[in-house]
Write an enzyme that holds these catalytic residues in place. Structure first.
Site, mmCIF file in Angstrom:
data_model
loop_
_atom_site.group_PDB
_atom_site.id
_atom_site.type_symbol
_atom_site.label_atom_id
_atom_site.label_comp_id
_atom_site.label_asym_id
_atom_site.label_seq_id
_atom_site.Cartn_x
_atom_site.Cartn_y
_atom_site.Cartn_z
ATOM 1 N N GLU A 19 0.817 -1.223 0.000
ATOM 2 C CA GLU A 19 0.000 0.000 0.000
ATOM 3 C C GLU A 19 0.854 1.277 0.000
ATOM 4 O O GLU A 19 0.663 2.166 0.825
ATOM 5 C CB GLU A 19 -0.972 -0.021 1.175
ATOM 6 C CG GLU A 19 -1.902 -1.211 1.150
ATOM 7 C CD GLU A 19 -2.901 -1.269 2.299
ATOM 8 O OE1 GLU A 19 -2.792 -0.465 3.251
ATOM 9 O OE2 GLU A 19 -3.806 -2.122 2.230
ATOM 10 N N GLU A 142 -4.720 -9.298 0.244
ATOM 11 C CA GLU A 142 -5.566 -9.017 1.409
ATOM 12 C C GLU A 142 -6.984 -8.799 0.909
ATOM 13 O O GLU A 142 -7.188 -8.075 -0.065
ATOM 14 C CB GLU A 142 -5.130 -7.736 2.134
ATOM 15 C CG GLU A 142 -3.783 -7.770 2.790
ATOM 16 C CD GLU A 142 -3.441 -6.452 3.482
ATOM 17 O OE1 GLU A 142 -4.356 -5.650 3.800
ATOM 18 O OE2 GLU A 142 -2.242 -6.217 3.701
#
Length: 191
Positions: A19, A142
């Site tokens: 991220e 995820e």
């Protein structure tokens, strides 16, 4: 060790960063010194440095934190994957993506599963084919529900239901595209 017999098994997948745009560009404490393009170029640098010594390692990115591409009339797409794929897509073995339903503790109940997730997958698949000539596999490293009114309690029936509901719905959507799913891992923390 050198013969590969002892120790931890060698990883199969290597996500360059987790991220990174969220942490380095979008976060409240980001200082503005890093642009998304800097991050995407960095993916090329890492891939070029790692691949010669680990040619069997599958390298990918960029692991977007929130996939709300339609934000600001799709400017979010243009600034993220619309730049990443032309800059670093050719150098990636897979594209890393995260999917989360979120916002329950603020009453938002923003869901990605269903049509929103399908749209994200469609856009990634299409852009990959158009820009690179082939569809890159996806590694969903995820997925689940986040920000669901977490409590310090070790167990919450509401939280568990929101998590399970997200995992099942998202997995069903991903199972419709087995030809592009390299791997999908629910974000499941035991405690």
């Amino acid at each position: 060790d050198a013969d590969g017999v002892h120790g931890q098994p060698k990883p199969v997948y290597f996500e360059v960063m987790n991220e990174p745009v969220y942490e380095l560009v979008d976060a409240k404490d980001a200082d503005g010194s890093v642009t998304p393009d800097d991050i995407f170029e960095y993916h090329n640098v890492i891939a070029d440095a790692v691949r010669p010594t680990h040619p069997d390692l599958l390298i990918g990115g960029y692991c977007q934190a929130s996939t709300d591409f339609e934000k600001d009339n799709f400017d979010e797409w243009r600034k993220t994957w619309g730049r990443f794929i032309p800059i670093a897509g050719e150098n990636m073995d897979f594209f890393g993506v995260h999917f989360y339903d979120k916002g329950w503790n603020r009453g938002l109940q923003w869901r990605i599963k269903g049509a929103r997730m399908e749209a994200v997958l469609d856009m990634l698949e299409h852009a990959s084919k158009v820009d690179l000539g082939a569809v890159k596999p996806l590694l969903i490293s995820e997925f689940g529900a986040f920000d669901t009114g977490y409590t310090p309690d070790p167990w919450s029936p509401e939280r568990d239901w929101l998590q399970l509901h997200a995992w099942c719905g998202m997995m069903m959507g991903m199972m419709e595209r087995p030809q592009i799913m390299e791997k999908a891992m629910p974000f499941m923390i035991l405690k």
